[in-house]
Motif scaffolding. Structure first.
Motif, PDB file in Angstrom:
ATOM      1  N   ALA A  26      11.048  18.387  54.116  1.00 13.91           N
ATOM      2  CA  ALA A  26      12.365  18.885  54.499  1.00 13.91           C
ATOM      3  C   ALA A  26      12.805  18.197  55.786  1.00 13.91           C
ATOM      4  N   THR A  27      14.109  17.952  55.860  1.00 10.87           N
ATOM      5  CA  THR A  27      14.710  17.359  57.045  1.00 10.87           C
ATOM      6  C   THR A  27      15.878  18.236  57.471  1.00 10.87           C
ATOM      7  N   ILE A  28      15.973  18.520  58.764  1.00  5.36           N
ATOM      8  CA  ILE A  28      17.099  19.290  59.275  1.00  5.36           C
ATOM      9  C   ILE A  28      18.155  18.320  59.787  1.00  5.36           C
ATOM     10  N   GLN A  29      19.361  18.433  59.245  1.00  6.74           N
ATOM     11  CA  GLN A  29      20.516  17.657  59.699  1.00  6.74           C
ATOM     12  C   GLN A  29      21.217  18.516  60.752  1.00  6.74           C
ATOM     13  N   TRP A  30      21.272  18.007  61.975  1.00  7.48           N
ATOM     14  CA  TRP A  30      21.750  18.825  63.094  1.00  7.48           C
ATOM     15  C   TRP A  30      23.259  18.780  63.296  1.00  7.48           C
ATOM     16  N   GLY A  31      23.982  18.001  62.500  1.00 14.62           N
ATOM     17  CA  GLY A  31      25.436  17.999  62.578  1.00 14.62           C
ATOM     18  C   GLY A  31      26.000  17.237  63.747  1.00 14.62           C
ATOM     19  N   ALA A  32      25.170  16.554  64.499  1.00 14.88           N
ATOM     20  CA  ALA A  32      25.642  15.762  65.640  1.00 14.88           C
ATOM     21  C   ALA A  32      25.226  14.308  65.446  1.00 14.88           C
ATOM     22  N   TRP A  39      22.378  21.728  58.271  1.00 13.15           N
ATOM     23  CA  TRP A  39      21.842  22.064  56.966  1.00 13.15           C
ATOM     24  C   TRP A  39      20.459  21.465  56.820  1.00 13.15           C
ATOM     25  N   VAL A  40      19.775  21.930  55.791  1.00 11.46           N
ATOM     26  CA  VAL A  40      18.430  21.444  55.510  1.00 11.46           C
ATOM     27  C   VAL A  40      18.484  20.630  54.222  1.00 11.46           C
ATOM     28  N   LYS A  41      17.938  19.425  54.275  1.00 10.93           N
ATOM     29  CA  LYS A  41      17.827  18.579  53.084  1.00 10.93           C
ATOM     30  C   LYS A  41      16.368  18.627  52.644  1.00 10.93           C
ATOM     31  N   VAL A  42      16.161  18.955  51.374  1.00  8.53           N
ATOM     32  CA  VAL A  42      14.806  19.021  50.830  1.00  8.53           C
ATOM     33  C   VAL A  42      14.622  17.875  49.851  1.00  8.53           C
ATOM     34  N   HIS A  43      13.558  17.099  50.056  1.00  8.02           N
ATOM     35  CA  HIS A  43      13.265  15.961  49.184  1.00  8.02           C
ATOM     36  C   HIS A  43      12.118  16.326  48.243  1.00  8.02           C
ATOM     37  N   ASP A  44      12.390  16.181  46.951  1.00  7.44           N
ATOM     38  CA  ASP A  44      11.379  16.429  45.925  1.00  7.44           C
ATOM     39  C   ASP A  44      10.635  15.125  45.675  1.00  7.44           C
ATOM     40  N   LYS A  45       9.386  15.051  46.129  1.00 11.85           N
ATOM     41  CA  LYS A  45       8.606  13.819  46.007  1.00 11.85           C
ATOM     42  C   LYS A  45       8.264  13.495  44.555  1.00 11.85           C
ATOM     43  N   VAL A  46       8.154  14.507  43.708  1.00 14.43           N
ATOM     44  CA  VAL A  46       7.809  14.278  42.307  1.00 14.43           C
ATOM     45  C   VAL A  46       8.995  13.672  41.554  1.00 14.43           C
ATOM     46  N   ASN A  47      10.149  14.307  41.661  1.00 16.10           N
ATOM     47  CA  ASN A  47      11.343  13.837  40.949  1.00 16.10           C
ATOM     48  C   ASN A  47      12.152  12.820  41.737  1.00 16.10           C
ATOM     49  N   LYS A  48      11.752  12.576  42.977  1.00 19.48           N
ATOM     50  CA  LYS A  48      12.431  11.635  43.858  1.00 19.48           C
ATOM     51  C   LYS A  48      13.929  11.929  43.981  1.00 19.48           C
ATOM     52  N   THR A  49      14.230  13.197  44.232  1.00 22.68           N
ATOM     53  CA  THR A  49      15.619  13.617  44.417  1.00 22.68           C
ATOM     54  C   THR A  49      15.733  14.455  45.682  1.00 22.68           C
ATOM     55  N   ASP A  50      16.933  14.515  46.222  1.00 26.21           N
ATOM     56  CA  ASP A  50      17.227  15.343  47.381  1.00 26.21           C
ATOM     57  C   ASP A  50      18.051  16.541  46.948  1.00 26.21           C
ATOM     58  N   ALA A  51      17.767  17.688  47.503  1.00 24.36           N
ATOM     59  CA  ALA A  51      18.548  18.895  47.248  1.00 24.36           C
ATOM     60  C   ALA A  51      19.249  19.291  48.537  1.00 24.36           C
ATOM     61  N   LEU A  52      20.543  19.503  48.436  1.00 24.82           N
ATOM     62  CA  LEU A  52      21.335  19.943  49.583  1.00 24.82           C
ATOM     63  C   LEU A  52      21.882  21.332  49.290  1.00 24.82           C
ATOM     64  N   PRO A  53      22.127  22.149  50.318  1.00 21.60           N
ATOM     65  CA  PRO A  53      22.626  23.502  50.086  1.00 21.60           C
ATOM     66  C   PRO A  53      24.063  23.504  49.597  1.00 21.60           C
ATOM     67  N   VAL A  54      24.381  24.478  48.794  1.00 19.23           N
ATOM     68  CA  VAL A  54      25.737  24.703  48.330  1.00 19.23           C
ATOM     69  C   VAL A  54      26.103  26.127  48.711  1.00 19.23           C
ATOM     70  N   SER A  55      27.273  26.307  49.295  1.00 17.82           N
ATOM     71  CA  SER A  55      27.707  27.635  49.705  1.00 17.82           C
ATOM     72  C   SER A  55      29.041  27.936  49.050  1.00 17.82           C
ATOM     73  N   ASN A  56      29.134  29.051  48.358  1.00 19.73           N
ATOM     74  CA  ASN A  56      30.381  29.496  47.765  1.00 19.73           C
ATOM     75  C   ASN A  56      31.013  30.465  48.763  1.00 19.73           C
ATOM     76  N   VAL A  57      31.893  29.951  49.569  1.00 19.05           N
ATOM     77  CA  VAL A  57      32.446  30.713  50.693  1.00 19.05           C
ATOM     78  C   VAL A  57      33.206  31.945  50.247  1.00 19.05           C
ATOM     79  N   ASN A  58      34.131  31.805  49.285  1.00 11.38           N
ATOM     80  CA  ASN A  58      34.953  32.959  48.938  1.00 11.38           C
ATOM     81  C   ASN A  58      34.474  33.688  47.693  1.00 11.38           C
ATOM     82  N   ALA A  59      33.547  33.115  46.942  1.00 10.41           N
ATOM     83  CA  ALA A  59      32.956  33.755  45.753  1.00 10.41           C
ATOM     84  C   ALA A  59      34.017  34.301  44.806  1.00 10.41           C
ATOM     85  N   GLN A  60      35.145  33.588  44.666  1.00  9.71           N
ATOM     86  CA  GLN A  60      36.190  34.006  43.748  1.00  9.71           C
ATOM     87  C   GLN A  60      36.078  33.231  42.446  1.00  9.71           C
ATOM     88  N   GLN A  61      36.659  33.789  41.399  1.00  8.09           N
ATOM     89  CA  GLN A  61      36.640  33.149  40.092  1.00  8.09           C
ATOM     90  C   GLN A  61      37.478  31.877  40.107  1.00  8.09           C
TER      91      GLN A  61
END
Length: 197
Positions: A1-7, A47-69
């Motif tokens: 995991a890597t923390i992206q500090w936004g700066a 945000w936190v970036k998680v790297h999957d060493k097996v599948n060689k992919t990165d996962a980034l967080p997704v936030s549904n701010v208003n949670a509306q349809q």
């Protein structure tokens, strides 16, 4: 995991596995921790970036701010410089069958949790909106929101909130004979770089 500090900086995270027993059996989760010192005062999204060493992919967080349809677009987010934990988001509904007005959400914990609602839909005393919202906090924590009203008038509306977007009052309405589109709003110092918005 890597923390992206936004700066513009990032650092490896200290990840510790934690085993949790659930109804489906034993699973492993990870607690991610790290620290960073910012060079300048400000509100930085991180945000936190998680790297999957097996599948060689990165996962980034997704936030549904208003949670509306349906789908929303033209998203705007403003962070209060007086209190970076106070965040306000606004957008528009893309789907024609979705409710009219401006879907908005407020957060008092830096975007961890959100409270969503719709404003300017014709039921709250604010001029009805067809979209194009823009939001900004000034240096005093006042929140300004601008948007367009429906045709044929197509006014530019400016609202003011002094409580982080919990309530708004009409500040000004502008008329443009050429039917303005995509209005924007900015705040800053007054004459000679001093004073208010």
């Amino acid at each position: 995991a890597t923390i992206q500090w936004g700066a513009g900086s990032e650092s490896p995270a200290d990840g510790r596995p934690v085993q949790i027993t659930q109804s489906g059996g034993l699973t492993t989760e990870f607690n991610v921790a790290g620290s960073h010192t910012y060079a300048e005062v400000g509100a930085y999204p991180l945000w936190v970036k998680v790297h999957d060493k097996v599948n060689k992919t990165d996962a980034l967080p997704v936030s549904n701010v208003n949670a509306q349809q349906a789908s929303q677009a033209e998203a705007n987010i403003a962070i209060d410089p007086m209190n970076p934990d106070r965040v306000f988001a606004a957008g528009v509904n893309v789907d024609a069958s979705a409710p009219r007005g401006i879907p908005v959400a407020t957060s008092n914990d830096g975007g961890v949790t959100w409270i969503a609602r719709t404003i300017a839909d014709g039921t709250d005393g604010l001029p009805p909106s067809i979209g194009d919202p823009k939001v900004v906090f000034d240096q005093f924590g006042n929140l300004f929101l601008t948007y367009l009203t429906p045709s044929p008038e197509r006014h530019i509306v400016v609202l003011l909130s002094t409580n982080g977007g919990q309530d708004f009052k009409l500040l000004a309405t502008f008329t443009d004979a050429d039917k303005a589109d995509q209005p924007s709003i900015a705040v800053g110092p007054g004459a000679e770089g001093t004073g208010g918005s």
